[in-house]
Design a protein around this motif. Structure first.
Motif, short mmCIF file in Angstrom:
data_model
loop_
_atom_site.label_atom_id
_atom_site.label_comp_id
_atom_site.label_asym_id
_atom_site.label_seq_id
_atom_site.Cartn_x
_atom_site.Cartn_y
_atom_site.Cartn_z
N ALA A 1 0.82 -1.21 0.00
CA ALA A 1 0.00 0.00 0.00
C ALA A 1 0.85 1.26 0.00
O ALA A 1 0.36 2.35 -0.29
N ASP A 2 2.14 1.13 0.31
CA ASP A 2 3.03 2.29 0.34
C ASP A 2 3.70 2.55 -1.01
O ASP A 2 4.37 3.57 -1.17
N ALA A 3 3.54 1.64 -1.96
CA ALA A 3 4.15 1.82 -3.29
C ALA A 3 3.26 2.71 -4.14
O ALA A 3 2.04 2.56 -4.17
N ALA A 4 3.89 3.64 -4.85
CA ALA A 4 3.15 4.60 -5.68
C ALA A 4 3.32 4.27 -7.15
O ALA A 4 4.34 3.70 -7.56
N PRO A 5 2.34 4.62 -7.97
CA PRO A 5 2.50 4.44 -9.41
C PRO A 5 3.68 5.22 -9.95
O PRO A 5 4.11 6.22 -9.35
N THR A 6 4.20 4.80 -11.07
CA THR A 6 5.34 5.45 -11.71
C THR A 6 5.04 6.92 -11.99
O THR A 6 3.92 7.28 -12.35
N GLY A 7 6.05 7.76 -11.82
CA GLY A 7 5.91 9.15 -12.23
C GLY A 7 5.24 10.05 -11.22
O GLY A 7 4.55 11.01 -11.59
N GLU B 1 0.14 8.60 -6.42
CA GLU B 1 -0.16 8.43 -5.00
C GLU B 1 -0.23 6.95 -4.63
O GLU B 1 -0.79 6.15 -5.38
N SER B 2 0.30 6.64 -3.48
CA SER B 2 0.14 5.28 -2.96
C SER B 2 -1.25 5.14 -2.34
O SER B 2 -1.91 6.13 -2.00
N PHE B 3 -1.70 3.90 -2.18
CA PHE B 3 -2.98 3.67 -1.52
C PHE B 3 -2.95 4.17 -0.08
O PHE B 3 -3.97 4.61 0.46
N ALA B 4 -1.79 4.09 0.56
CA ALA B 4 -1.68 4.57 1.94
C ALA B 4 -1.93 6.07 2.00
O ALA B 4 -2.61 6.57 2.90
N ALA B 5 -1.35 6.81 1.05
CA ALA B 5 -1.55 8.26 1.01
C ALA B 5 -3.01 8.60 0.73
O ALA B 5 -3.58 9.52 1.33
#
Length: 392
Positions: A297-303, A306-310
């Motif tokens: 959940a802390d990983a964000a899409p490229t570029g 937003e992460s799911f956590a954010a």
């Protein structure tokens, strides 16, 4: 240098349980400068629930100022301090979800807790009482003035008394589940927007790319939702600022004779460089980033997405603002896939991975009831009966 913030929080109930509210203030830990104040009336609740709600609001206000800060929390509630410090077990079922919510705002180790005497917690106590007074008048709490400098915040820190090892103060029992009513809940009817060209093509469509309009099908779906919601007792309509949600919300609000209130925190995830791409295309262009996103959940899409956590943090803030603004009422929230799934997940206490196990159709309705004691109940999810569809 990592910023240091001080959060002072309090909550109270005039009756325990009774009319309740919370207050919290965020200060610069080095200068004593007041950086933010927050308070809200939460309806009927216990002192303990109100104190936890104050803690959560204070931590969220601090996070909005500095997500990387080191935070010191000071409260006059021995119960909350000891439980959040891990020295007392959280035995009461109403406290567990609140404690978990507070723990998830900042990373582990970033927050520490200190007890202080009630007479030194006057600022947060004043805010909580202001919120309860406003609630009694049927009003929403408003800040009384600009931030100030409070040198007393830099005074000697009180020593934390050594608590008993296996005991904790008694907690007022609050009926829940199959028991007697715990008061009138605030109900959020969660409506996903109608179809857009990106929906039909199964392309990622967030808040960082194009802002598409509804298709003819999407407009028909919005009209069907408006018809289904007539007579549902809706007292307010809030919407994501994105066009597809505003169009859907306006169709319903016009039928109900209500205005649409824009809530920025309900916008969809910013998908960064993935905006406009299909899942297959992302897998081809950014395979490692996609695998990371699916597993954390802390990983964000490229570029810079937003992460799911954010997203969960800002959606929770939007939820709490809405609940405080419309206590005991039914509110239609028109939003997107990720915010709806996030609100359902948080209500269930489910892990972030549950997001990938939920399917949500365009213009589908979901419903969550929120009680003043901190509990939530999911009443329906992905309801498409008004569209003549059966959820798959």
């Amino acid at each position: 240098m990592t910023r240091a913030l001080l959060v002072e929080a309090d909550g109270g109930s005039r009756g325990n349980p009774g009319p309740a509210g919370y207050g919290a203030v965020v200060k610069d830990a080095d200068t004593g400068q007041v950086l933010a104040e927050t308070a809200a009336y939460i309806g009927t609740a216990t002192n303990n629930v109100a104190e936890y709600r104050g803690l959560i609001a204070g931590l969220r206000a601090a996070y909005a100022l500095s997500p990387e800060a080191r935070v010191r929390v000071r409260m006059d509630s021995k119960l909350v301090v000891e439980q959040m410090s891990g020295r007392w077990k959280i035995k009461h079922p109403d406290m567990r979800p609140l404690a978990m919510e507070a723990q998830q705002i900042y990373p582990a180790g970033a927050v520490r807790f200190e007890w202080m005497p009630r007479e030194r917690n006057k600022h947060a106590d004043r805010l909580a009482n202001e919120a309860m007074d406003a609630g009694r008048r049927g009003e929403e709490w408003q800040p009384s003035g600009p931030p100030t400098l409070e040198p007393s915040a830099l005074g000697e820190r009180p020593a934390l008394e050594e608590p008993p090892a296996l005991t904790e103060p008694p907690v007022a029992e609050v009926a829940r589940g199959w028991g007697p009513s715990t008061g009138t809940p605030t109900t959020l009817l969660l409506l996903r927007h109608g179809e857009t060209p990106f929906t039909a093509e199964k392309r990622f469509s967030g808040s960082g790319g194009p802002d598409p309009e509804l298709t003819d099908t999407g407009q028909a779906q919005a009209a069907s939702a408006a018809g289904a919601l007539t007579g549902a007792g809706i007292g307010a309509v809030v919407s994501s600022p994105l066009r597809r949600c505003r169009q859907t919300a306006e169709a319903v609000a016009a039928r109900l004779g209500l205005d649409v209130r824009i809530e920025p925190g309900l916008r969809e995830t910013d998908f960064g460089s993935w905006e406009g791409l299909t899942f297959e295309e992302i897998g081809q262009r950014h395979p490692a980033d996609l695998r990371a996103w699916l597993s954390s959940a802390d990983a964000a899409p490229t570029g810079g997405g937003e992460s799911f956590a954010a997203v969960a943090r800002r959606v929770a803030v939007a939820r709490d603002k809405t609940l405080a603004r419309f206590p005991g009422r039914t509110v239609l929230a028109v939003t997107h896939v990720t915010p709806v799934k996030t609100l359902v997940r948080l209500a269930l206490g489910a892990p972030p991975s549950a997001m990938f196990r939920m399917e949500l159709s365009p213009a589908a309705l979901s419903e969550v009831g929120y009680y003043a004691d901190g509990n939530a109940t999911v009443r329906r999810f992905n309801d498409t009966a008004h569209l003549g569809l059966t959820p798959r």
